[in-house]
Design a protein around this motif. Sequence first.
Motif, PDB file in Angstrom:
ATOM      1  N   PHE A 280       0.811  -1.213   0.000  1.00 20.05           N
ATOM      2  CA  PHE A 280       0.000   0.000   0.000  1.00 20.05           C
ATOM      3  C   PHE A 280       0.848   1.270   0.000  1.00 20.05           C
ATOM      4  O   PHE A 280       0.628   2.188  -0.798  1.00 20.05           O
ATOM      5  CB  PHE A 280      -0.954   0.027   1.202  1.00 20.05           C
ATOM      6  N   ARG A 281       1.826   1.342   0.892  1.00 20.93           N
ATOM      7  CA  ARG A 281       2.612   2.569   1.005  1.00 20.93           C
ATOM      8  C   ARG A 281       3.425   2.869  -0.256  1.00 20.93           C
ATOM      9  O   ARG A 281       3.333   3.981  -0.785  1.00 20.93           O
ATOM     10  CB  ARG A 281       3.471   2.543   2.261  1.00 20.93           C
ATOM     11  N   PRO A 282       4.205   1.924  -0.770  1.00 19.13           N
ATOM     12  CA  PRO A 282       4.916   2.267  -2.016  1.00 19.13           C
ATOM     13  C   PRO A 282       3.980   2.599  -3.175  1.00 19.13           C
ATOM     14  O   PRO A 282       4.293   3.476  -3.987  1.00 19.13           O
ATOM     15  CB  PRO A 282       5.755   1.028  -2.327  1.00 19.13           C
TER      16      PRO A 282
ATOM     17  N   LEU B 147       1.031   4.082  -2.990  1.00 17.43           N
ATOM     18  CA  LEU B 147       0.572   5.455  -2.756  1.00 17.43           C
ATOM     19  C   LEU B 147       1.684   6.468  -3.005  1.00 17.43           C
ATOM     20  O   LEU B 147       1.491   7.475  -3.688  1.00 17.43           O
ATOM     21  CB  LEU B 147       0.044   5.576  -1.320  1.00 17.43           C
ATOM     22  N   TYR B 148       2.868   6.188  -2.467  1.00 15.20           N
ATOM     23  CA  TYR B 148       3.950   7.161  -2.561  1.00 15.20           C
ATOM     24  C   TYR B 148       4.461   7.318  -3.993  1.00 15.20           C
ATOM     25  O   TYR B 148       4.787   8.425  -4.421  1.00 15.20           O
ATOM     26  CB  TYR B 148       5.116   6.786  -1.628  1.00 15.20           C
TER      27      TYR B 148
ATOM     28  N   ALA C  53       2.696   6.837  -6.634  1.00 24.43           N
ATOM     29  CA  ALA C  53       1.640   7.493  -7.407  1.00 24.43           C
ATOM     30  C   ALA C  53       1.647   8.991  -7.137  1.00 24.43           C
ATOM     31  O   ALA C  53       1.519   9.800  -8.050  1.00 24.43           O
ATOM     32  CB  ALA C  53       0.274   6.904  -7.062  1.00 24.43           C
ATOM     33  N   PHE C  54       1.842   9.367  -5.891  1.00 20.87           N
ATOM     34  CA  PHE C  54       1.755  10.774  -5.503  1.00 20.87           C
ATOM     35  C   PHE C  54       2.983  11.565  -5.946  1.00 20.87           C
ATOM     36  O   PHE C  54       2.869  12.608  -6.583  1.00 20.87           O
ATOM     37  CB  PHE C  54       1.578  10.891  -3.990  1.00 20.87           C
ATOM     38  N   ASP C  55       4.161  11.095  -5.597  1.00 18.81           N
ATOM     39  CA  ASP C  55       5.372  11.861  -5.868  1.00 18.81           C
ATOM     40  C   ASP C  55       6.511  10.900  -6.207  1.00 18.81           C
ATOM     41  O   ASP C  55       7.336  10.561  -5.356  1.00 18.81           O
ATOM     42  CB  ASP C  55       5.722  12.711  -4.626  1.00 18.81           C
TER      43      ASP C  55
ATOM     44  N   GLU D  37       9.250  11.180  -7.798  1.00 23.28           N
ATOM     45  CA  GLU D  37      10.638  11.623  -7.632  1.00 23.28           C
ATOM     46  C   GLU D  37      11.076  11.516  -6.178  1.00 23.28           C
ATOM     47  O   GLU D  37      12.171  11.043  -5.894  1.00 23.28           O
ATOM     48  CB  GLU D  37      10.787  13.070  -8.126  1.00 23.28           C
ATOM     49  N   PHE D  38      10.201  11.919  -5.268  1.00 22.81           N
ATOM     50  CA  PHE D  38      10.551  11.804  -3.859  1.00 22.81           C
ATOM     51  C   PHE D  38      10.698  10.336  -3.480  1.00 22.81           C
ATOM     52  O   PHE D  38      11.616   9.947  -2.748  1.00 22.81           O
ATOM     53  CB  PHE D  38       9.491  12.471  -2.980  1.00 22.81           C
TER      54      PHE D  38
ATOM     55  N   LYS E  63      11.652   7.971  -5.322  1.00 21.18           N
ATOM     56  CA  LYS E  63      12.921   7.482  -5.842  1.00 21.18           C
ATOM     57  C   LYS E  63      14.074   7.918  -4.932  1.00 21.18           C
ATOM     58  O   LYS E  63      14.980   7.133  -4.643  1.00 21.18           O
ATOM     59  CB  LYS E  63      13.140   7.996  -7.263  1.00 21.18           C
TER      60      LYS E  63
ATOM     61  N   ILE F 142      12.772   3.871  -3.079  1.00 22.14           N
ATOM     62  CA  ILE F 142      11.719   2.956  -3.530  1.00 22.14           C
ATOM     63  C   ILE F 142      11.926   2.671  -5.024  1.00 22.14           C
ATOM     64  O   ILE F 142      12.155   3.606  -5.786  1.00 22.14           O
ATOM     65  CB  ILE F 142      10.320   3.587  -3.302  1.00 22.14           C
TER      66      ILE F 142
END
Lengths: 248, 277
Positions: free
Chosen positions: B153-155, B157-158, B160-162, B164-165, B167, B171
């Motif tokens: 879930f967390r990767p 969401l993250y 999808a949202f941002d 570059e951050f 990366k 992740i």
Amino acid sequence: MKEPLLILDNIRTGYNSDPVLREVSLEIYPLDFIGIIGPNGGGKTTLIKVILGLLPLFSGHIHFPSGKPKTGYLPQVSQIDRSFPITVKEVISSGVGTSGKLLPFLSSNKKEKVRKMMDEAGLGGLSSRPIGELSGGQLQKTFLCRALIDEPDLLILDEPNTHVDKHFEQELHEWLKELNKKMTILLVSHDIGTISPMVKTIACVNRTLHYHPSNQLSEEVLKVYNCPVDVIAHGPVPHRVLKSHGHE
Amino acid sequence: MSELLTILDYQFFRHALAAAVLTSLLAAMVGTYIVSRKIVFIGGGITHASFGGIGLAYYMGLNPFMGAAVFGIMTALGIEWVSGKGNIREDSAIAILWSLGMALGIIFVFMTPGYAPNLMSFLFGSILSVGKTDLYTLAGFFLLTLFVFVVFFRPILYTAFDPEFAKVKGIPVRTYRYLMSVIMALAIVLSIRTVGIILVLSIFTIPQITAMLFTRNFALIIPLAALWGVTGSVAGLFAAYYMNIPSGASIIFFLTIQLILVKLIVTLHRQVQRRSG
Ligand SMILES: Nc1ncnc2c1ncn2[C@@H]1O[C@H](COP(=O)(O)OP(=O)(O)OP(=O)(O)O)[C@@H](O)[C@H]1O
Ligand SMILES: [Mg+2]
């Protein structure tokens, strides 16, 4: 002399195949506080992205003499999708260290850490607020918390003072001064006036980079650096706006 | 009421009901990803390109949904690849794959000798003919997607949202993007069975839009979208049977009516609150 944290050695980089930055060399030492200034489109964000490993190098090298530092990053507001359905708490949690593995749920002490950080930043009451419903300053604070939650060694901030008032700027100034005792900071701005009292040294970025080993810059030096930026009166910086010279 | 439920004595209707529920639950997860990332257009590209696979499979005498799956996945991965390159316009690439897929589908169907396949059932779905194998496939894929969404879930969401951050945080963004592309393609292709090519995107977006009237929290949109998806599609299915109208269209119609009603109630409720508060 201490060992540098990172060395940019004559790098050339950009998007697709057009180089935006050429012949950029820079050494960053632990506990440096470098203000990166330059005109719009000069390549400040590009410089940061190449340091973060988000852009490929066309030529040159990046060295991290003592390994890659733990890095906190605050992107430019314009790059954030504010309509994405995500809450303040989730954004800050996304900055929590992964040590390679990302578990489905945060451990309870990590959760506690996120909560504490929100309280410290005055975001406590906004924890489950979606980011689309924040003010400019609250948004910047949220993303600053995300950058800081993992206690980085290197903090990179891309224009953290856009869309915020003088009060927040003052607060930010104090925060960064305190943080700089523990971490190296790169701070991007196209306004030398606001950052020159905060930073220790300045890098002027306009298609290439000129490093200036002090936080005071005269109009003449900016001209030599071909770095047309707004100069707003702050101490010895002359009170005049420089004209653009265009490059190449 | 009991008369209304006698229909449940028919196996084909129980199957249809199960398919509608499973499709809604699957679309709740995948659709939230699609709507949050604002990539509905990519979903459209995958959907229509998969028609090329259906046509080719017919022509070669293979299972049409296998063909659709192959074309759908290839399209999804292709779009993800193009978007990573940066020197081809992503929306143009989608438009090309979108129309090329439809064109290939029609050419192959036209060239198929003898019995002409029932195009309508692909364009508008054929939920009333869903068999046990279809249901097991749908259920299996639903469970797999649920597992991925819970564990990663967390990767998800993250990234999808941002991205570059994400990366910068270490992740493996590309891996997750490709994984989600494949899940998106398969979810869409499996849902075509229920509501058809023309309507499939609505089942991935309308429940989410309804859910977002209540929350802007990714993690909460999913269960709410599941709820609205199930109520809308089950109501639509019953209506389709009793009013003798095509089920896919009926489901979409009910999802939309539901959205309008909920929006109306929420707006009225807010107004009342404001006046009294
Ligand atoms: N994603 C991109 N694709 C192609 N070119 C880009 C991209 N991002 C930036 N550029 C180009 O690279 C150059 C430098 O952009 P950059 O964003 O680094 O400037 P900046 O100094 O950060 O400007 P600002 O003060 O406006 O943020 C600009 O000419 C811009 O057009
Ligand atoms: Mg910039």
